[in-house]
Scaffold this active site. Structure first.
Site, PDB file in Angstrom:
ATOM      1  N   GLU A  60       0.847  -1.193   0.000  1.00  0.00           N
ATOM      2  CA  GLU A  60       0.000   0.000   0.000  1.00  0.00           C
ATOM      3  C   GLU A  60       0.887   1.250   0.000  1.00  0.00           C
ATOM      4  OE1 GLU A  60      -3.562   1.847   2.834  1.00  0.00           O
ATOM      5  OE2 GLU A  60      -2.029   0.533   3.700  1.00  0.00           O
ATOM      6  N   LYS A 129      -9.587   2.841  -2.219  1.00  0.00           N
ATOM      7  CA  LYS A 129      -9.790   2.191  -0.932  1.00  0.00           C
ATOM      8  C   LYS A 129     -11.122   2.617  -0.314  1.00  0.00           C
ATOM      9  CE  LYS A 129      -7.385   1.610   3.532  1.00  0.00           C
ATOM     10  NZ  LYS A 129      -6.182   2.032   4.304  1.00  0.00           N
ATOM     11  N   CYS A 164      -5.523  -2.820   2.521  1.00  0.00           N
ATOM     12  CA  CYS A 164      -5.281  -2.759   3.956  1.00  0.00           C
ATOM     13  C   CYS A 164      -6.547  -2.929   4.805  1.00  0.00           C
ATOM     14  CB  CYS A 164      -4.571  -1.449   4.285  1.00  0.00           C
ATOM     15  SG  CYS A 164      -3.648  -1.483   5.861  1.00  0.00           S
TER      16      CYS A 164
END
Length: 279
Positions: A60, A129, A164
């Site tokens: 990430e 995300k 994540c």
């Protein structure tokens, strides 16, 4: 962590020679806000390992790390036609690999933690995300995405990705015929060692419940949020770790599509799954 070669379930299944996918997982020690240095490191890694893998996964925010200073953020953010993605597209083509990770993007005036999958033939998938970490400044500085995790068909494999904190939300990660049918889930992360137990168990859960391979790519080194070393791993559909660390920053695993398909045929749990609907 103890590395065992493959699950008991799949040990007895002999893979076809043409169904293997070799994945390289890079635990990059990210140079803070230095895109040039990080991109150069990726190129160096590809020079050594590019011919040995089909997929290379980066952490990430691999090109900058997490940046909370608004002035620096404005300087380094870029769009899909910026230097980061242009460089990666060229590297994917040169080394004939699928590249995945995330970077800081500026799209229509908003900052995103933007995931990518870039194939050597030029095909690309992007993903903003969805779940921003509320215990840091991320949720204040970045905008959350709305689109479901993307799926790319690559060399006969359906490959998806999340970023994540998305890992903590099983419905969002759910493999389902209606919206997200995948064989391999890539999870790119900056996940501190202080939460390593949760990291591994969540990756295992996602692998088992979706009967899919799951790659957990975590950065190495440290920043003001914690330490990150030694946490990159690949799990098979039984939740067993496969592959091995071949250097301090490279972990390689070989995946078999035939083993995956036979596992799903033996245990067809997907047909009994709840039909969750999101968005």
């Amino acid at each position: 962590m103890l590395r065992i070669p493959v699950s008991i379930l799949t040990n007895s299944l002999q893979p076809m020679n043409n169904d293997l996918l070799k994945v390289g997982v890079v635990s990059l020690d990210i140079a803070f806000a230095d895109k040039q240095a990080n991109l150069l490191r990726v190129k160096t890694i590809l020079e050594e390992w590019g011919s040995k893998v089909d997929v290379l996964v980066l952490p990430e925010l691999f090109s900058t790390s997490f940046v909370s200073d608004t002035e620096t953020l404005a300087e380094i953010a870029e769009g899909d036609n910026g230097s980061t993605i242009k460089t990666l597209r060229a590297l994917a083509r040169e080394y004939d690999v699928l590249l995945s990770g995330s970077y800081i993007a500026l799209i229509e005036g908003a900052y995103f933690n933007r995931g990518f999958m870039l194939a050597p033939d030029g095909e690309a998938r992007f993903y903003n995300k969805r779940h921003l970490f509320g215990l840091s400044e991320e949720s204040l500085l970045f905008k959350a995405g709305n689109d479901r995790p993307p799926v790319m068909n690559y060399r006969g494999w359906n490959v998806a990705m999340i970023v994540c904190y998305d890992l903590r939300f099983p419905v969002w990660c759910r493999r389902h015929d209606d919206h997200c049918q995948y064989d391999l889930m890539l999870v790119v992360a900056n996940w501190p060692q202080s939460r390593e137990y949760a990291w591994n168990h969540l990756l295992i859960a996602r692998a088992i419940e979706n009967q899919s391979y799951v790659v957990g790519d975590n950065r190495s080194g440290s920043d003001r949020y914690g330490e990150y070393d030694g946490m990159s791993v690949v799990y098979d559909m039984g939740g067993y770790p496969i592959g091995e660390a071949v250097s301090n920053e490279m972990y390689i695993a070989t995946l078999s599509l035939s083993r995956l398909q036979q596992s799903r045929e033996r245990w067809p749990i997907a047909r009994d799954a709840d039909n969750f609907k999101t968005l």
